[in-house]
Motif scaffolding. Sequence first.
Motif, PDB file in Angstrom:
ATOM      1  N   THR A 168     -16.454  -3.677  -3.337  1.00  0.00           N
ATOM      2  CA  THR A 168     -15.579  -4.802  -2.981  1.00  0.00           C
ATOM      3  C   THR A 168     -15.651  -5.059  -1.486  1.00  0.00           C
ATOM      4  O   THR A 168     -15.449  -4.145  -0.682  1.00  0.00           O
ATOM      5  N   LEU A 169     -15.955  -6.300  -1.134  1.00  0.00           N
ATOM      6  CA  LEU A 169     -15.905  -6.722   0.264  1.00  0.00           C
ATOM      7  C   LEU A 169     -14.578  -7.417   0.488  1.00  0.00           C
ATOM      8  O   LEU A 169     -14.219  -8.344  -0.264  1.00  0.00           O
ATOM      9  N   ARG A 170     -13.857  -6.982   1.502  1.00  0.00           N
ATOM     10  CA  ARG A 170     -12.510  -7.524   1.731  1.00  0.00           C
ATOM     11  C   ARG A 170     -12.385  -8.040   3.163  1.00  0.00           C
ATOM     12  O   ARG A 170     -12.588  -7.295   4.129  1.00  0.00           O
ATOM     13  N   LEU A 171     -12.071  -9.319   3.279  1.00  0.00           N
ATOM     14  CA  LEU A 171     -11.744  -9.919   4.577  1.00  0.00           C
ATOM     15  C   LEU A 171     -10.238  -9.835   4.754  1.00  0.00           C
ATOM     16  O   LEU A 171      -9.481 -10.175   3.844  1.00  0.00           O
ATOM     17  N   LEU A 172      -9.796  -9.400   5.935  1.00  0.00           N
ATOM     18  CA  LEU A 172      -8.371  -9.169   6.168  1.00  0.00           C
ATOM     19  C   LEU A 172      -7.884  -9.909   7.405  1.00  0.00           C
ATOM     20  O   LEU A 172      -8.578  -9.980   8.427  1.00  0.00           O
ATOM     21  N   HIS A 173      -6.670 -10.452   7.299  1.00  0.00           N
ATOM     22  CA  HIS A 173      -6.023 -11.124   8.426  1.00  0.00           C
ATOM     23  C   HIS A 173      -4.575 -10.659   8.512  1.00  0.00           C
ATOM     24  O   HIS A 173      -3.845 -10.676   7.527  1.00  0.00           O
ATOM     25  N   TYR A 174      -4.213 -10.205   9.696  1.00  0.00           N
ATOM     26  CA  TYR A 174      -2.834  -9.792   9.983  1.00  0.00           C
ATOM     27  C   TYR A 174      -2.272 -10.824  10.954  1.00  0.00           C
ATOM     28  O   TYR A 174      -2.585 -10.810  12.143  1.00  0.00           O
ATOM     29  N   PRO A 175      -1.461 -11.774  10.473  1.00  0.00           N
ATOM     30  CA  PRO A 175      -1.019 -12.866  11.339  1.00  0.00           C
ATOM     31  C   PRO A 175      -0.065 -12.400  12.434  1.00  0.00           C
ATOM     32  O   PRO A 175       0.549 -11.323  12.323  1.00  0.00           O
ATOM     33  N   PRO A 176       0.091 -13.221  13.484  1.00  0.00           N
ATOM     34  CA  PRO A 176       1.106 -12.915  14.510  1.00  0.00           C
ATOM     35  C   PRO A 176       2.485 -12.870  13.867  1.00  0.00           C
ATOM     36  O   PRO A 176       2.739 -13.574  12.885  1.00  0.00           O
ATOM     37  N   LEU A 177       3.352 -12.067  14.425  1.00  0.00           N
ATOM     38  CA  LEU A 177       4.699 -11.958  13.859  1.00  0.00           C
ATOM     39  C   LEU A 177       5.610 -13.023  14.455  1.00  0.00           C
ATOM     40  O   LEU A 177       5.811 -13.078  15.664  1.00  0.00           O
ATOM     41  N   GLN A 178       6.143 -13.868  13.572  1.00  0.00           N
ATOM     42  CA  GLN A 178       7.056 -14.928  14.014  1.00  0.00           C
ATOM     43  C   GLN A 178       8.509 -14.473  13.917  1.00  0.00           C
ATOM     44  O   GLN A 178       9.368 -14.958  14.640  1.00  0.00           O
ATOM     45  N   THR A 179       8.783 -13.547  12.987  1.00  0.00           N
ATOM     46  CA  THR A 179      10.145 -13.035  12.786  1.00  0.00           C
ATOM     47  C   THR A 179      10.097 -11.512  12.739  1.00  0.00           C
ATOM     48  O   THR A 179       9.045 -10.925  12.443  1.00  0.00           O
ATOM     49  N   PRO A 180      11.196 -10.839  13.015  1.00  0.00           N
ATOM     50  CA  PRO A 180      11.189  -9.373  12.972  1.00  0.00           C
ATOM     51  C   PRO A 180      10.831  -8.856  11.581  1.00  0.00           C
ATOM     52  O   PRO A 180      11.239  -9.446  10.572  1.00  0.00           O
ATOM     53  N   PRO A 181      10.084  -7.773  11.489  1.00  0.00           N
ATOM     54  CA  PRO A 181       9.741  -7.214  10.183  1.00  0.00           C
ATOM     55  C   PRO A 181      10.948  -6.586   9.506  1.00  0.00           C
ATOM     56  O   PRO A 181      11.947  -6.257  10.153  1.00  0.00           O
ATOM     57  N   LYS A 182      10.867  -6.431   8.191  1.00  0.00           N
ATOM     58  CA  LYS A 182      11.903  -5.716   7.459  1.00  0.00           C
ATOM     59  C   LYS A 182      11.847  -4.238   7.836  1.00  0.00           C
ATOM     60  O   LYS A 182      10.810  -3.749   8.286  1.00  0.00           O
ATOM     61  N   PRO A 183      12.936  -3.489   7.631  1.00  0.00           N
ATOM     62  CA  PRO A 183      12.916  -2.053   7.935  1.00  0.00           C
ATOM     63  C   PRO A 183      11.773  -1.343   7.198  1.00  0.00           C
ATOM     64  O   PRO A 183      11.613  -1.513   5.991  1.00  0.00           O
ATOM     65  N   GLY A 184      10.953  -0.621   7.944  1.00  0.00           N
ATOM     66  CA  GLY A 184       9.849   0.126   7.355  1.00  0.00           C
ATOM     67  C   GLY A 184       8.592  -0.686   7.106  1.00  0.00           C
ATOM     68  O   GLY A 184       7.581  -0.158   6.635  1.00  0.00           O
ATOM     69  N   GLN A 185       8.651  -2.001   7.400  1.00  0.00           N
ATOM     70  CA  GLN A 185       7.505  -2.868   7.111  1.00  0.00           C
ATOM     71  C   GLN A 185       6.459  -2.789   8.225  1.00  0.00           C
ATOM     72  O   GLN A 185       6.794  -2.832   9.405  1.00  0.00           O
ATOM     73  N   VAL A 186       5.195  -2.662   7.852  1.00  0.00           N
ATOM     74  CA  VAL A 186       4.097  -2.616   8.810  1.00  0.00           C
ATOM     75  C   VAL A 186       2.985  -3.557   8.332  1.00  0.00           C
ATOM     76  O   VAL A 186       3.105  -4.212   7.296  1.00  0.00           O
ATOM     77  N   ARG A 187       1.893  -3.601   9.084  1.00  0.00           N
ATOM     78  CA  ARG A 187       0.803  -4.509   8.710  1.00  0.00           C
ATOM     79  C   ARG A 187       0.034  -3.994   7.487  1.00  0.00           C
ATOM     80  O   ARG A 187      -0.390  -4.779   6.646  1.00  0.00           O
ATOM     81  N   LEU A 215       0.825  -1.211   0.000  1.00  0.00           N
ATOM     82  CA  LEU A 215       0.000   0.000   0.000  1.00  0.00           C
ATOM     83  C   LEU A 215       0.860   1.262   0.000  1.00  0.00           C
ATOM     84  O   LEU A 215       0.498   2.269  -0.595  1.00  0.00           O
ATOM     85  N   ASP A 216       2.002   1.193   0.693  1.00  0.00           N
ATOM     86  CA  ASP A 216       2.969   2.293   0.608  1.00  0.00           C
ATOM     87  C   ASP A 216       4.066   1.839  -0.358  1.00  0.00           C
ATOM     88  O   ASP A 216       4.868   0.963  -0.028  1.00  0.00           O
ATOM     89  N   PRO A 217       4.107   2.426  -1.565  1.00  0.00           N
ATOM     90  CA  PRO A 217       5.048   1.931  -2.586  1.00  0.00           C
ATOM     91  C   PRO A 217       6.509   2.098  -2.200  1.00  0.00           C
ATOM     92  O   PRO A 217       7.384   1.489  -2.824  1.00  0.00           O
ATOM     93  N   ASN A 218       6.784   2.899  -1.180  1.00  0.00           N
ATOM     94  CA  ASN A 218       8.168   3.139  -0.770  1.00  0.00           C
ATOM     95  C   ASN A 218       8.654   2.156   0.301  1.00  0.00           C
ATOM     96  O   ASN A 218       9.792   2.259   0.760  1.00  0.00           O
ATOM     97  N   GLN A 219       7.781   1.232   0.718  1.00  0.00           N
ATOM     98  CA  GLN A 219       8.128   0.313   1.801  1.00  0.00           C
ATOM     99  C   GLN A 219       7.912  -1.134   1.362  1.00  0.00           C
ATOM    100  O   GLN A 219       7.289  -1.394   0.332  1.00  0.00           O
ATOM    101  N   PRO A 220       8.424  -2.098   2.166  1.00  0.00           N
ATOM    102  CA  PRO A 220       8.226  -3.520   1.818  1.00  0.00           C
ATOM    103  C   PRO A 220       6.742  -3.889   1.821  1.00  0.00           C
ATOM    104  O   PRO A 220       5.898  -3.138   2.315  1.00  0.00           O
TER     105      PRO A 220
END
Length: 299
Positions: free
Chosen positions: A159-178, A89-94
Amino acid sequence: MLKIPIIDLAIFRKSDIKSQQAIAKEIYDACHKIGFMYLRNSGISKDLIAQVFSHSKSLFNLSLAAKQKLAWKNELSNIGYVGIERERLDPNQPGDLKEAFNFNKAELLTLQPPANEPEIFVFYQACTELANKILQAFALALELPEYFFTIRHNQQNHTLRLLHYPPLQTPPKPGQVRAGEHSDYGSITLLFQDNVGGLEVQTTAGEWIAAPTIPDTVIVNTGDLMQRWTNDVFCSTKHRVMIPHDQQLERSRYSIAFFCHPNDDTEIACLETCQKERAPIYPPILAGEYLLSRLQATY
């Protein structure tokens, strides 16, 4: 700091024009000042919302192989399963740390997998009715004929959108968010979220404020096409979903978004009632063309 207002839609449903105008004014102020609001008495039952959340969890619990068989294919259809990090969604981030299922009305009507639960179609219709009521309030607030917006959304190109943000198992990449910083593309969005939290909204002053779950409310925000239509009278506000820094990190987050879009052939041109203080800012554009361009930039 600016707060997201809570507005009672039951008052707008009253037949007397004074009540409707009072609520339309509250909605106008919310869309003008921050672009977000909480609505009470939406008309969508708590039981139905709970059923859709339950079905959503069962879908995301499918194996990755099963979900990939239902994969999102292209921007033209914009339906199917979207895997983790597939969307940025943010083209400048992972890529975003979320997965999603997108549905349109045609898919829900046929009840093909994974939309083979009738409650999801009932929910889609309930969201459509709520969106139409909000659009009627917009028309009143903007001094337009009552059904100005609803007739331009009558093909239910939503558009109907179902969303799931899983638990974090590993550290995110720099700048990465849900979910990266972004604005929505259409007219309005209805958002239903669980109590895990993480949604943040950017005020016009550039501050980020939390938009937590408030029981028995629906979050509503205005999108890019409504901002263009109203000549920036209503704002399409940037928002994001951040990664929590407490025990919520270990929990799944679920939400349901209903993206309300005008008919594809609707020309989005500056409304006459929104030209009183400034000349038109944006050139006219067809709603379908704008949506396609934004989806192409996101995937």
